[in-house]
Motif scaffolding. Structure first.
Motif, mmCIF file in Angstrom:
data_model
loop_
_atom_site.group_PDB
_atom_site.id
_atom_site.type_symbol
_atom_site.label_atom_id
_atom_site.label_comp_id
_atom_site.label_asym_id
_atom_site.label_seq_id
_atom_site.Cartn_x
_atom_site.Cartn_y
_atom_site.Cartn_z
ATOM 1 N N GLN A 10 37.476 -55.024 23.561
ATOM 2 C CA GLN A 10 36.962 -54.690 22.235
ATOM 3 C C GLN A 10 36.078 -53.444 22.227
ATOM 4 O O GLN A 10 35.663 -53.010 21.168
ATOM 5 N N HIS A 11 35.833 -52.852 23.395
ATOM 6 C CA HIS A 11 35.103 -51.584 23.416
ATOM 7 C C HIS A 11 35.439 -50.824 24.696
ATOM 8 O O HIS A 11 35.076 -51.242 25.791
ATOM 9 N N LYS A 165 31.251 -47.277 15.359
ATOM 10 C CA LYS A 165 30.358 -47.376 16.516
ATOM 11 C C LYS A 165 29.220 -46.373 16.319
ATOM 12 O O LYS A 165 29.434 -45.262 15.826
ATOM 13 N N GLN A 224 29.761 -51.476 15.807
ATOM 14 C CA GLN A 224 29.319 -51.609 17.183
ATOM 15 C C GLN A 224 28.074 -50.753 17.406
ATOM 16 O O GLN A 224 28.028 -49.600 16.978
ATOM 17 N N VAL A 259 28.060 -55.727 16.216
ATOM 18 C CA VAL A 259 28.436 -56.065 17.583
ATOM 19 C C VAL A 259 27.497 -55.332 18.531
ATOM 20 O O VAL A 259 27.528 -54.100 18.619
ATOM 21 N N LEU A 261 26.507 -54.006 21.858
ATOM 22 C CA LEU A 261 27.249 -53.646 23.060
ATOM 23 C C LEU A 261 26.343 -53.671 24.291
ATOM 24 O O LEU A 261 25.180 -53.297 24.229
ATOM 25 N N ASP A 283 28.542 -58.276 23.119
ATOM 26 C CA ASP A 283 29.507 -57.764 24.088
ATOM 27 C C ASP A 283 28.742 -57.492 25.386
ATOM 28 O O ASP A 283 27.561 -57.176 25.356
#
Length: 399
Positions: A10-11, A165, A224, A259, A261, A283
């Protein structure tokens, strides 16, 4: 467990199109330290790290070598095969079925489409907000053109990308003012930035970065946010995800998924935010390869508080295709070890362990980013969380 479920990265980032330049170039991709102009300390090779050991363990067999072969042997074999073949082997050996690619880094990198073709998988774009604004500034004639360009680019991204992001942690720190800036303030700061910058300059103005963050939140697409450790451009003490608490609280009514990270070494704090705010997800991609053999310990700490359907696998791979393999194998080893231990002592049932593993590996990401129809992910999406975002109004509510 009957077989490991499909992985959704996902990243991640692109792969160097022409490969790294020699051993020095390869080693520079194994560290968050700046390779130049600082030379490595005597006797301190990036191969002699948790990441370096994991790479030799998991990637050497993909090239037909013994696990843990010497770095010289590994690099020689890599050169013999060539960049294209190494990239193809690594991406296909990773077991990743879908890649969500942050396209905001400069350099000659494979595009999401090229990654998909090489890997025999799916790939989707994640748009980096700061880079979007910097491109708009490079061509804008005046403030109105700049702000309109940013708004248009954000709106266009909602039709093709799966999320946004931000590297606000690098540019301003996470201790920024959480409220959205008003239009007058945005225009004032935009004019100041445009008149003082040269083409290609990075955006570091906190008001403009806040404007980008809130514009992205209003689209409803997942956002993100880099948190935790990274390269020396950041101040680690300003990257604690708990500094985002007021921003998280302010954005809750929108329901836009945030999200967090990486998170390390603040991953327990990130777990708290995910536990108490419904739109926060966590994450741990960059963490896994860098802590290597200790990945299981970090994962166990994350699973103390994070709701299991809100923890997401990623590799954060950049430059070297090996990093996709390393991230995937270390994650599989960590989650199998942690959940297996809990099953053995009766804390978890085997079916629950298998279900939660599927959620973390890819099921939750498939739901979060709307990745319908990926092979093997049916039934792993879990429940709850936002559905398809309403982007009818786009990010045009404030320019």
């Amino acid at each position: 467990m009957s077989g490991f479920p499909p992985l959704v990265d996902q990243h991640c980032h692109g792969v160097l199109r022409s490969g790294p330049a020699g051993r020095a170039g390869f080693e520079s991709c194994l560290t968050e330290a700046h390779a130049l102009p600082r030379p490595a300390a005597p006797g301190a090779s990036p191969f002699d790290t948790q990441l370096g050991f994991a790479l030799r363990r998991w990637c050497a067999p993909v090239l037909g070598l013994e696990p843990h072969c010497p770095p010289e042997e590994y690099l020689l074999r890599r050169a013999e095969l060539g960049t294209a073949e190494v990239t193809r082997r690594m991406l296909r050996a990773s077991g990743i079925s879908a890649y969500l690619v942050d396209t905001g880094l400069p350099g000659a990198l494979l595009t999401p489409g090229e990654i998909a073709e090489t890997a025999g998988a799916e790939a989707y774009e994640i748009v980096r907000l700061e880079r979007l604004a910097e491109r708009a500034a490079d061509t804008a004639r005046d403030v109105h053109a700049f702000l309109s360009g940013v708004s248009d680019a954000l709106h266009a991204a909602t039709r093709t990308a799966r999320g946004f992001k931000s590297v606000v942690a690098y540019r301003c720190g996470l201790d920024f003012e959480p409220a959205p800036p008003n239009t007058s303030l945005v225009r004032t700061h935009a004019e100041r930035w445009l008149t003082s910058r040269s083409p290609g300059d990075r955006l570091t103005d906190p008001v403009l970065v806040r404007h980008l963050l809130w514009s992205a939140v209003r689209t409803g697409l997942p956002l993100q946010l880099h948190t935790g450790f990274g390269d020396p451009d950041l101040r680690l003490d300003r990257c604690d995800p708990l500094l985002l608490t007021d921003f998280v609280r302010a954005t809750e009514a929108y329901g836009t998924p945030l999200v967090l990270l990486h998170c390390y070494p603040y991953h327990r704090g990130a777990g708290y935010l995910a536990a108490v705010f419904p739109h926060v997800h966590v994450d741990f991609g960059l963490t896994v390869p860098y802590v290597g053999a200790r990945s299981g310990a970090v994962l166990a700490e994350l699973l103390e508080l994070v709701p299991f359907g809100k923890l997401l696998f990623s590799t954060d791979a950049y430059g070297l295709p090996e990093l996709y393999v390393v991230g995937a194998r270390l994650f599989e080893e960590a989650v199998s070890g942690v959940t297996g231990e809990w099953v053995d002592r009766g804390a978890w049932s085997a079916p629950d362990a298998e279900r939660v593993t599927g959620l973390i590996a890819g099921g939750s990401a498939a739901r979060l980013y709307g990745l319908d129809g990926l092979d093997g992910l049916d039934g792993l999406e879990g429940s709850g969380g936002p559905g398809e975002p309403d982007v009818s109004d786009g990010p045009r509510t404030e320019v």
